[in-house]
Write a protein that holds these residues in place. Structure first.
Motif, short mmCIF file in Angstrom:
data_model
loop_
_atom_site.label_atom_id
_atom_site.label_comp_id
_atom_site.label_asym_id
_atom_site.label_seq_id
_atom_site.Cartn_x
_atom_site.Cartn_y
_atom_site.Cartn_z
N GLY A 197 0.82 -1.21 0.00
CA GLY A 197 0.00 0.00 0.00
C GLY A 197 0.84 1.25 0.00
N ARG A 198 1.97 1.21 0.73
CA ARG A 198 2.87 2.37 0.76
C ARG A 198 3.48 2.61 -0.61
NH1 ARG A 198 6.59 0.34 4.52
NH2 ARG A 198 8.03 1.97 3.90
N ILE A 199 3.75 1.55 -1.35
CA ILE A 199 4.28 1.72 -2.71
C ILE A 199 3.26 2.45 -3.58
CG2 ILE A 199 4.97 0.47 -4.80
CD1 ILE A 199 6.29 -1.61 -2.87
N PHE A 200 1.99 2.11 -3.42
CA PHE A 200 0.95 2.77 -4.21
C PHE A 200 0.72 4.22 -3.79
CE2 PHE A 200 -0.24 -1.72 -4.98
CZ PHE A 200 -0.15 -1.69 -6.37
N LEU A 201 1.16 4.59 -2.59
CA LEU A 201 1.05 5.98 -2.15
C LEU A 201 2.05 6.91 -2.86
CD1 LEU A 201 0.50 5.67 1.72
CD2 LEU A 201 -1.18 6.33 -0.03
N VAL A 202 3.12 6.33 -3.41
CA VAL A 202 4.16 7.16 -4.05
C VAL A 202 3.59 7.98 -5.20
CG1 VAL A 202 6.37 7.12 -5.29
CG2 VAL A 202 6.05 5.69 -3.25
N PRO A 203 2.91 7.37 -6.19
CA PRO A 203 2.37 8.21 -7.27
C PRO A 203 1.26 9.16 -6.79
CG PRO A 203 1.74 5.92 -7.60
CD PRO A 203 2.72 5.95 -6.45
N VAL A 204 0.55 8.79 -5.73
CA VAL A 204 -0.47 9.69 -5.17
C VAL A 204 0.21 10.94 -4.63
CG1 VAL A 204 -2.25 9.94 -3.39
CG2 VAL A 204 -2.04 7.77 -4.65
N LEU A 207 9.87 -5.67 0.55
CA LEU A 207 8.92 -4.61 0.17
C LEU A 207 9.04 -3.37 1.05
CD1 LEU A 207 5.56 -6.42 -0.70
CD2 LEU A 207 7.21 -5.36 -2.25
N ASP A 208 9.28 -3.55 2.34
CA ASP A 208 9.35 -2.41 3.24
C ASP A 208 10.42 -1.40 2.82
OD1 ASP A 208 8.63 -1.06 5.88
OD2 ASP A 208 10.77 -1.43 6.14
N PRO A 209 11.67 -1.82 2.61
CA PRO A 209 12.66 -0.83 2.19
C PRO A 209 12.42 -0.32 0.77
CG PRO A 209 13.69 -2.99 2.45
CD PRO A 209 12.29 -3.10 2.95
N VAL A 210 11.82 -1.15 -0.10
CA VAL A 210 11.50 -0.67 -1.45
C VAL A 210 10.52 0.49 -1.35
CG1 VAL A 210 10.33 -1.27 -3.61
CG2 VAL A 210 12.07 -2.80 -2.68
N ALA A 211 9.48 0.33 -0.52
CA ALA A 211 8.50 1.40 -0.34
C ALA A 211 9.18 2.66 0.20
CB ALA A 211 7.39 0.94 0.60
N ASP A 212 10.07 2.49 1.18
CA ASP A 212 10.80 3.64 1.74
C ASP A 212 11.61 4.35 0.67
OD1 ASP A 212 9.92 3.24 4.35
OD2 ASP A 212 11.70 2.09 4.94
N LYS A 213 12.37 3.59 -0.08
CA LYS A 213 13.29 4.19 -1.06
C LYS A 213 12.54 4.86 -2.19
CE LYS A 213 16.30 2.48 1.58
NZ LYS A 213 16.52 3.20 2.81
N LEU A 214 11.42 4.28 -2.61
CA LEU A 214 10.63 4.92 -3.66
C LEU A 214 10.04 6.25 -3.19
CD1 LEU A 214 8.78 1.85 -5.22
CD2 LEU A 214 10.62 3.22 -6.26
N MET A 215 9.53 6.28 -1.95
CA MET A 215 8.98 7.54 -1.43
C MET A 215 10.10 8.56 -1.25
SD MET A 215 6.33 9.31 -0.68
CE MET A 215 4.91 8.29 -0.27
#
Length: 174
Positions: free
Chosen positions: A5-12, A56-64
């Motif tokens: 869900g955090r990954i999907f927040l990046v484009p938002v 996934l957790d660090p991927v979401a962090d790094k993308l944001m």
């Protein structure tokens, strides 16, 4: 699921920020940060730590983080240098971490210094995004404030990965 869900927040976040909806963009960042803390607490409390979650957790962090830097760089060109350093660090550490995972069969969790670095990046980028007209010397200090821990994390994680590989070889050859 929370990390995904955090990954999907990046484009938002990016969409809100580029549309000039800075308050909404800041809300998305805070939601992502809060869900990151909640995700880790739930995983540890209920013994739900998984290999996929560790990835996934660090991927979401790094993308944001990269998205925040990219948006901040639109008004503060110095941030491009930080973004380049961030991409370099993440590329090197992702490839090294993948190698460690393939050799040892283990996915290793983030370290305290990685979590601290993430918090510092969030603080600096929120400052730059919320206040895009900061004086140049303040922007430079915020970039430096991030560049030092980003560089330190690169060195510390590489050292950790090398230690893991060395210990794995010692156990295998014993």
């Amino acid at each position: 699921l929370i990390s995904a869900g955090r990954i999907f927040l990046v484009p938002v976040f990016v969409s809100y920020y580029l549309d000039g909806k800075v308050t909404a963009a800041m809300g998305v960042i805070l939601l992502a940060a809060a869900s990151d803390v909640l995700d880790g607490a739930i995983a540890r409390r209920f013994n739900m730590v998984t290999k996929l979650g560790k990835i996934l957790d660090p991927v979401a962090d790094k993308l944001m983080q990269a998205a925040m830097m990219l948006c901040a760089a639109l008004t503060a060109p110095e941030v491009w240098l930080l973004l380049g350093l961030h991409v370099l660090r993440e590329t090197v550490l992702s490839l090294t971490g993948l190698h460690v995972m393939l050799v040892t069969g283990q996915v290793h969790s983030a370290k305290w210094y990685g979590k601290l670095c993430t918090a510092l990046i969030y603080a600096a980028m929120i400052s730059l995004l919320a206040f895009p007209r900061l004086p140049g010397h303040v922007v430079s200090l915020l970039v430096l404030f991030c560049a030092v821990p980003v560089s330190a994390c690169l060195v510390l994680y590489l050292g950790n990965y090398l230690r893991i590989l060395r210990e794995y070889d010692e156990r295998k050859n014993a």
